[in-house]
Structures are given as C-alpha cells and as structure tokens.
Design a protein around this motif. Structure first.
Motif, short mmCIF file in Angstrom:
data_model
loop_
_atom_site.label_atom_id
_atom_site.label_comp_id
_atom_site.label_asym_id
_atom_site.label_seq_id
_atom_site.Cartn_x
_atom_site.Cartn_y
_atom_site.Cartn_z
N GLN A 240 42.38 33.63 31.78
CA GLN A 240 43.77 33.29 32.07
C GLN A 240 44.55 34.54 32.49
OE1 GLN A 240 45.45 30.15 30.28
NE2 GLN A 240 47.24 30.51 31.53
N GLN A 241 44.39 35.62 31.73
CA GLN A 241 45.12 36.87 32.05
C GLN A 241 44.74 37.37 33.43
OE1 GLN A 241 44.16 39.69 28.99
NE2 GLN A 241 45.38 38.68 27.43
N ALA A 242 43.44 37.37 33.72
CA ALA A 242 42.95 37.91 34.98
C ALA A 242 43.49 37.12 36.17
CB ALA A 242 41.42 37.90 35.00
N ILE A 243 43.45 35.80 36.06
CA ILE A 243 43.91 34.96 37.18
C ILE A 243 45.42 35.14 37.36
CG2 ILE A 243 44.18 32.60 38.04
CD1 ILE A 243 41.54 31.94 36.52
N ASP A 244 46.18 35.15 36.25
CA ASP A 244 47.63 35.31 36.35
C ASP A 244 47.98 36.65 37.02
OD1 ASP A 244 48.18 32.87 35.25
OD2 ASP A 244 48.45 33.62 33.21
N TYR A 245 47.27 37.70 36.62
CA TYR A 245 47.53 39.01 37.22
C TYR A 245 47.20 38.97 38.71
CZ TYR A 245 47.33 43.86 38.52
OH TYR A 245 47.55 45.04 39.17
N GLU A 246 46.03 38.42 39.03
CA GLU A 246 45.56 38.39 40.41
C GLU A 246 46.54 37.61 41.32
OE1 GLU A 246 43.11 39.97 41.83
OE2 GLU A 246 43.28 38.96 43.77
N PRO A 269 40.25 44.44 30.71
CA PRO A 269 41.05 43.90 29.60
C PRO A 269 41.98 44.95 29.00
CG PRO A 269 38.70 43.46 29.25
CD PRO A 269 38.80 44.40 30.42
N ASP A 270 41.63 46.23 29.13
CA ASP A 270 42.48 47.28 28.54
C ASP A 270 43.79 47.43 29.29
OD1 ASP A 270 40.65 47.80 26.56
OD2 ASP A 270 39.55 49.26 27.79
N THR A 271 43.74 47.34 30.63
CA THR A 271 44.98 47.49 31.40
C THR A 271 45.57 46.13 31.78
OG1 THR A 271 43.75 47.50 33.48
CG2 THR A 271 44.16 49.65 32.46
N GLY A 272 44.76 45.06 31.66
CA GLY A 272 45.23 43.73 32.06
C GLY A 272 45.30 43.59 33.57
N GLU A 273 44.61 44.48 34.31
CA GLU A 273 44.68 44.44 35.78
C GLU A 273 43.31 44.13 36.39
OE1 GLU A 273 46.19 48.25 36.89
OE2 GLU A 273 48.16 47.86 35.99
N THR A 274 43.36 43.65 37.64
CA THR A 274 42.12 43.48 38.38
C THR A 274 42.04 44.62 39.38
OG1 THR A 274 43.29 42.04 39.93
CG2 THR A 274 42.02 40.97 38.21
N ARG A 275 40.82 45.10 39.64
CA ARG A 275 40.72 46.13 40.69
C ARG A 275 39.47 45.90 41.52
NH1 ARG A 275 37.06 49.43 38.22
NH2 ARG A 275 37.35 49.00 36.02
N ALA A 276 39.57 46.26 42.80
CA ALA A 276 38.50 45.95 43.74
C ALA A 276 37.25 46.74 43.42
CB ALA A 276 38.97 46.26 45.16
N MET A 277 36.10 46.02 43.47
CA MET A 277 34.81 46.63 43.18
C MET A 277 34.12 46.91 44.51
SD MET A 277 32.20 45.03 40.49
CE MET A 277 31.41 43.72 41.40
N ARG A 278 34.14 45.94 45.40
CA ARG A 278 33.56 46.09 46.73
C ARG A 278 34.16 45.03 47.64
NH1 ARG A 278 28.78 43.60 43.83
NH2 ARG A 278 28.97 41.41 44.35
#
Ligand code: ADP
Ligand code: MG
Length: 499
Positions: A240-246, A269-278
C-alpha cells in the motif's frame, strides 16, 4: 467508479510469484526446503552442468491445474516451455525456463469485497494468465541487508543456488485495479486462494508469495499511461505504501512536464520511497524461444477432472453455501471464508447455538478484534467454538444483555471460568460477575421511577417532543441496574411511563 487522485485515475496490474509447495524442484529432484546451508540443495541440473536435462515435476503441474480451477480459468490442453534469456550471476544456465506464448492457465478472475466509504462493494479483477517457471538462485553480498556472511569480511559476493529451480506460478492480472486499496484487497484475496487450496505456503517473509505492482496514472478517459513496475513487494503494508508513493511521484512528474519512463523500481521501507532499478526490458530483449529440452505440456481433460474431484470445497463455493444454508448476507459469508480455520470455527459455533447470524457477528466482531490485537490466529483463540456458542445461547435466552456478554467473553478469554467446555464456564462467569439480566419488572420499575424523579428536565423535554432526551434517562437507568437491566425492557417500560 474509480477514485481520482488529484484529477488522475490510477491503473494497476499485478504479477505475483507464488512458490509452489512441492517437495522437490520443478525440473530436478533437489529439495525445495527453505533456509538450508548455501548450495546444499542444488543438484547438477540446478547448477546447469553440461549434459544435464530438465524433467517436469508432475506435482507442480497439478498445482497449476488446481489454481486454474479455483479461479475459473481455462487450463490449456497443450502449453509450451520457453527459454527466457538473460545474464545474471545467480542464473548459471544463462536462461530461465518459463512459459511465454502459451501459458498453462489462461483467463479466469478473482473477486472480493472492498469497503468504499461506508459501502461494501464487490470488485472483480480479470486474470490474464498464470504460467509455470523456475526461480533463480540468490546473490549474497557480504554485509548486505541479507546479513549473509561469506568469506573473510572483505565485502565479497557469493552465489547460493538452493533456490535455483524452485517451482513458481506467475499469476498476471489485467490492468483492472484502480487504487492501492483495491490492489491490496486483490493481493489478500489471491493469497487466501493459493493457501486455501494448499498450492503455496503463503509465507511472505520467506518470499513464497511476492507481488510486483505495475502502476500508471492517466486523466480519466485517456489511453493507458506508461507504467513503472514496483518489484518484490512482500508485505501488504509495504504494498500500500509503495503504490501510494509511486502514484504521487508519477503525478508530480507529469504535472512538472516530465514524461514517465517505463522502468522497474524498488520500494525502500526505510525511506518509504520507490527508486528506479533499471529501465524496463521488453519481451524482445529476452529472446524467448521454445525450450528444445522439454516437450509440450499436454494436459488431458481426464486429468483436469481427476484434480477437480480431489479438491476441497473452494472458498467462493463455501461462501455460497453459507448464504444458502445459514441465510447469511454475502458479505458475512465472504469474511467467514477467509481461511478454512475461520470457516470451521463459524460452522461449529453456528451449529451448536443455532443462531448463524449472531455467530457471524461475534466472530467478525469481538473474536477477530481480540485475535488481531493479540496477534493470534483463530486456531490459537482462547475462546473455542463451544464456549462462544454457549455465550450466544445465553444472549438469545435473555439471561444476559449484549453488554454483559462482552464481559463474559472477556472472562472466557482470560480463562476465568472453571475449565470445561461451553455452558459450564459461561454460566460460572455470569454467576461470578453477577451479570444475570434483571428479569424482575418490579425492581426495574423502582429504578426507572427514581431516575425519572432525579431528571425532571429530560422527562419534560421528551414530553415536549425531543426524543433524544430519552437517552439521558436510559443511561442512568442502565447504570443504576449495574448493566443488568434488559435494554429493550427498559425502553418499553419508559415509554409506558412517559405516555
Ligand atoms: P510484461 O510482459 O512487460 O511484464 P505485460 O503486458 O505482461 O508486460 O503486463 C504486465 C503487467 O502490467 C500486467 O499485470 C498488466 O496488467 C500490467 N499493465 C500493463 N500495462 C499497464 C499500464 N499501462 N498500467 C498499469 N499496469 C499495466
Ligand atoms: Mg510480465
């Protein structure tokens, strides 16, 4: 009826990897148990030694068939294994055996209930496919978050091939979800189905059930937006957190005039953010082609019928039966079939007390609240079905009020009664706590007269037409009776006295 976020519609599709609960791997006889010492569960096939050949594990196929039947999908008569080529240290063959053009499970749907504001709505998510494939190994990095220690502490990396060849069913939805709440509800429902039919242990911490969420946003009515895929979500909370942030991130990008690039991202989960991997590969990058080492997977209709005959009652079939046999609302029936254990607890309670709706209310209410608060499963409930049935029996025969029943429940939960099963304990707790409802009208009338005399203002207001003033009388009456008065009786007597 999708909910808009800052004027944008959210579109989500899921790819879920469910690890199948076979003893051995999908194409070899090595064991699949979790947590063994590195590389002790990888045989020559899993290590991709030259000259080895894969052999299909029938148990994995059977689990795929069971899944297809559970979600009303088509089970392909003939499906094909393909090589998905990519280079990675934990994939010694240089390709993953998967299914591409013709998957074993085609179509189907998953439906569930969802709370939208005060309403409960049913949502159905269409499935695109489910296909069989093998898992890869794991790269372990010293001092990594995996906590793995290899070598002499100089920050080396190593490969553990225990997971290589573990059977997976990849379950892919259509882009049918419109909010993070819907996405989480879908994932929970899917988790329920695979654990119910027993094809996956559902252990999310161990990675037996991991979800990738494809997320995009668009203005209502526009074409589908470009998606980013959040990989390996292994808890419903993070999902839920990941999708809401995204979603917020994508909207900000678009509002700032940037186009979304298709990409694979990770949630931290520590920052609550998503970041690009590739940036995301296209199918063409994998150079899929049919695996020449494996013949087409042929599933005769007699096999499908046999599997169907051996399967236990499915949750949605059981829910339909609850509606029919116990006259429960569809919502209750669905909630009570979240797991086999909850369903069994309900049936035992309902049969013993003969009050299915009350049993349902108690299980979905007090029982689950207490279990959740103490992080217990229903199998571990200190109050068993016989005790709950006895408690419900004492409510329906008017021995105790609903309020008192909650105190009796508390007593049962804390094992305050003598040990035994059911009625004995319930009656002992009612007795010990003095919770028996006041059935003596004379005593009750005395209390009512006293309270009316002490609150003349309420009496007057009520007579002047303010029905709310009644509450100001009922409260003190219940209090004076130490909660033993029957609320319905109090109301009836009050109304009589007030004219
Ligand atoms: P790939 O083969 O690249 O993984 P698929 O077409 O199989 O892509 O889709 C993967 C998942 O992404 C599916 O669950 C699908 O529903 C979802 N999906 C596809 N397009 C979108 C989109 N524009 N927004 C959100 N999800 C999408
Ligand atoms: Mg895909």
């Amino acid at each position: 009826m999708s909910k808009l976020v800052q004027g944008y519609e959210v579109v989500i599709g899921f790819e879920t990897h469910a690890q199948l609960s076979t003893q051995s791997k999908i194409f070899s006889r090595a064991p699949t148990a979790f947590g063994a010492e590195a590389n002790t569960q990888a045989c020559a096939v899993d290590m991709a030694l030259p000259g080895t050949l894969p052999v299909m594990n029938i148990g994995a196929v059977e689990r795929a068939i069971e899944f297809g039947l559970a979600i009303n999908a088509h089970i392909a008569e003939r499906s094909i294994f393909a090589r998905k080529n990519y280079f990675y240290p934990d994939l010694p063959k240089g390709y993953q055996i998967s299914q591409f053009e013709i998957p074993v499970v085609q179509g189907g749907e998953v439906s569930f209930f969802l709370e939208v504001g005060k309403e409960t709505v049913r949502k159905t998510v269409r499935l695109e496919r489910a296909h069989l494939e093998e898992d890869a190994g794991k790269s372990l990095h010293e001092d990594s978050s995996l906590g793995a220690s290899i070598g002499d502490g100089r920050g080396q990396s190593g490969i553990d091939l225990n997971r290589a060849g573990t059977p997976l069913l990849e379950i892919v939805t259509q882009p049918d979800m419109r909010s993070s709440e819907e996405a989480v509800a879908y994932a929970k429902e899917l988790h329920k189905i695979v654990t119910w039919i027993g094809i996956c242990d559902g252990n999310m911490q161990e990675g037996s059930f991991r979800c990738d969420a494809n997320v995009s946003v668009r203005k209502p009515g526009a074409e589908l937006g470009t998606r980013r895929e959040i990989k390996n979500l292994n808890s419903f909370k993070f999902m839920q957190q990941a999708i809401d942030y995204e979603v917020r991130w994508q909207i900000d990008q678009i509002e700032d005039g940037h186009a979304i690039q298709q990409a694979t991202v990770l949630f931290d989960p520590d920052t609550g953010e998503t970041r690009a991997m590739r940036t995301k590969e296209d199918a063409a990058d994998y150079r899929y082609f049919p695996d020449p080492d494996l013949p087409p997977l042929v599933i005769g209709r007699d096999w499908v019928e046999r599997v169907k005959g051996e399967m236990a009652e499915l949750p949605r079939v059981m829910a339909e039966r609850f509606v029919k046999d116990y006259a429960l609302p569809e919502y209750d029936a669905t909630q009570l079939t979240q797991s086999k254990a909850v369903a069994a607890y309900f049936e035992a309670t309902a049969k013993a007390c003969g009050q299915p709706k009350l049993a349902s209310n108690w299980i979905m209410g007090e029982v689950s609240r207490r279990l959740n608060a103490s992080e217990l499963s229903i199998e571990q409930s200190p109050v068993n079905a016989a005790q709950l049935a006895a408690l419900i029996g004492r409510i329906s025969d008017n021995t105790i009020s609903n309020n008192a029943a909650r105190q009796v429940f508390e007593g049962l939960w804390n094992k305050e009664g003598p040990s035994g099963s059911g009625e004995g304990e319930v009656d002992a707790i009612i007795e010990a706590k003095g919770l028996k409802q006041m059935n003596d009208t004379g005593e009750l009338e005395k209390i009512i007269d006293e309270v009316m005399a002490a609150n003349p203002k309420n009496v007057e207001e009520f007579k002047a037409g303010n029905t709310k003033a009644l509450n100001g009388l009922v409260g003190p009456i219940m209090k004076a009776s130490k909660g033993k008065a029957n609320p319905a009786q109090v109301n009836a007597l009050l109304m009589k006295k007030l004219g």
